[in-house]
Design a protein around this motif. Structure first.
Motif, PDB file in Angstrom:
ATOM      1  N   LEU A  17       0.840  -1.195   0.000  1.00  0.00           N
ATOM      2  CA  LEU A  17       0.000   0.000   0.000  1.00  0.00           C
ATOM      3  C   LEU A  17       0.877   1.247   0.000  1.00  0.00           C
ATOM      4  O   LEU A  17       1.892   1.300   0.689  1.00  0.00           O
ATOM      5  CB  LEU A  17      -0.902   0.028   1.234  1.00  0.00           C
ATOM      6  CG  LEU A  17      -1.923  -1.108   1.405  1.00  0.00           C
ATOM      7  CD1 LEU A  17      -2.608  -0.972   2.764  1.00  0.00           C
ATOM      8  CD2 LEU A  17      -2.946  -1.102   0.289  1.00  0.00           C
ATOM      9  N   GLU A  21      -3.187   5.172   0.504  1.00  0.00           N
ATOM     10  CA  GLU A  21      -3.986   3.956   0.634  1.00  0.00           C
ATOM     11  C   GLU A  21      -3.981   3.439   2.074  1.00  0.00           C
ATOM     12  O   GLU A  21      -4.999   2.889   2.552  1.00  0.00           O
ATOM     13  CB  GLU A  21      -3.452   2.889  -0.312  1.00  0.00           C
ATOM     14  CG  GLU A  21      -3.720   3.182  -1.782  1.00  0.00           C
ATOM     15  CD  GLU A  21      -3.012   2.228  -2.726  1.00  0.00           C
ATOM     16  OE1 GLU A  21      -3.457   2.087  -3.884  1.00  0.00           O
ATOM     17  OE2 GLU A  21      -2.007   1.616  -2.301  1.00  0.00           O
ATOM     18  N   SER A  25      -7.321   2.839   4.227  1.00  0.00           N
ATOM     19  CA  SER A  25      -7.547   1.539   4.858  1.00  0.00           C
ATOM     20  C   SER A  25      -7.726   1.680   6.363  1.00  0.00           C
ATOM     21  O   SER A  25      -8.579   1.003   6.969  1.00  0.00           O
ATOM     22  CB  SER A  25      -6.374   0.607   4.545  1.00  0.00           C
ATOM     23  OG  SER A  25      -6.581  -0.664   5.106  1.00  0.00           O
ATOM     24  N   ALA A  62      -6.153  11.468   0.514  1.00  0.00           N
ATOM     25  CA  ALA A  62      -6.938  10.368   1.089  1.00  0.00           C
ATOM     26  C   ALA A  62      -8.335  10.822   1.467  1.00  0.00           C
ATOM     27  O   ALA A  62      -9.330  10.136   1.168  1.00  0.00           O
ATOM     28  CB  ALA A  62      -6.221   9.800   2.310  1.00  0.00           C
TER      29      ALA A  62
END
Length: 338
Positions: A17, A21, A25, A62
């Motif tokens: 990742l 990411e 997550s 993000a």
């Protein structure tokens, strides 16, 4: 907030990742474990920078991706909040159309099927009304990961669309001038309609008059009217343009060209008691094909693009995010109505 930081810190060593990411997550894991619920406030960007040490732009990226998926929303610059706990959503898409005409229903159904259930699609209709269009843009601005818009073809609308980041906007159906970094999948009306009319010249000569129903104060593409006028002048066709069909006014030896299906249905109702034969006593030509025109009265001849093809290519753009500037050519679909 503590669980978010813990989740992200656990993922720091994960090599599969990238940093943004890992942030996503960490947040979605907290939602799935119900440590975060709808309405909960997320750590501020400054707090995230201080706690996990990622760059500010990474955190913004993000959060923006989570906004695009509809999982997160920002409220009046007061922070980021959980808006939806469905973490399986890939993207929220705003689809802005003229109206739910039959051919646009074909577009929507194909578009929906191609994207699949993980994409949330909200549909809005502006009905060629600038005030409605502006109100829709105000309400949806910043709330979606992708905007798929059939625009009103004015300079003001072009300026409004430039406020949407180019990687989040796909213009469909009607073409409008935008910088080169914006994508579009549209149709062209004037030259294509003119070429299709030329192809139909032998059939058009069968009739004493060629009648186009065209409202200049509507969402009808002006390119069709321009093509019609150029064609009848060049080939010396006896023709007229009327705003709409008047019930009971049908005449023999006329070829009627429809933009709006409601005019077509009225003519078809008037044909039956007259016992006219379509394709002999009366000619019918329509814009925008659909399944009904394929079968009714042995089939209506149409000039149309393939809206399902446009929908598939639009869905493909959203999934792949590859810059595209494409015009879908119209085609002549000849049936028994001429």
């Amino acid at each position: 907030m503590k669980i978010v930081f813990e989740n992200i810190n656990k993922l720091k060593a994960a090599t599969h990742l990238n940093k943004h990411e890992k942030l996503i997550s960490g947040i979605t894991s907290a939602i799935e474990s119900k440590d975060l619920v709808k309405g909960d406030r997320l750590p501020s960007i400054n707090k995230m920078v201080a706690e996990i040490g990622f760059a500010r732009k990474t955190i913004v990226k993000a959060y923006e991706e989570l906004k695009g998926r509809g999982i997160v929303e920002s409220k009046n610059f007061k922070g980021y909040y959980i808006a939806d706990v469905n973490t399986k959503t890939k993207l929220r898409v705003a689809l802005v159309l003229y109206a739910f005409h039959t051919f646009q229903e074909d577009f929507y159904n194909t578009f929906r099927a191609e994207l699949g259930k993980k994409y949330i699609i909200n549909v809005f209709f502006h009905h060629n009304n600038l005030d409605v269009f502006k109100d829709i843009l105000t309400r949806i601005s910043g709330r979606y990961g992708m905007y798929v818009i059939a625009p009103i073809q004015t300079l003001e609308v072009s300026m409004l669309l430039k406020k949407i980041p180019s990687d989040k906007l796909l213009v469909i159906d009607r073409h409008i001038s935008l910088p080169n970094d914006y994508s579009y999948i549209t149709q062209e009306f004037e030259s294509s309609t003119y070429e299709q009319l030329k192809e139909l010249l032998p059939e058009i000569h069968k009739y004493k008059q060629f009648v186009l129903f065209f409202k200049t104060d509507s969402d009808y593409p002006i390119g069709i009217l321009n093509a019609f006028n150029k064609f009848i002048e060049e080939f010396n066709i006896n023709a007229t343009v009327e705003a709409q069909y008047k019930t009971g006014s049908i005449k023999k030896d006329r070829l009627y060209f429809f933009i709006n299906d409601s005019d077509l249905w009225e003519v078809l109702k008037d044909i039956k008691p007259k016992n006219y034969t379509i394709g002999k006593d009366i000619g019918l030509l329509a814009h925008n094909d659909n399944a009904i025109k394929e079968v009714i009265f042995g089939g209506i001849t149409t000039i149309s693009i393939d809206f399902k093809k446009m929908a598939k290519e639009s869905a493909n753009y959203i999934k792949l995010k590859e810059h595209t500037r494409k015009i879908i050519p119209s085609q002549l679909i000849q049936r028994k109505s001429l």
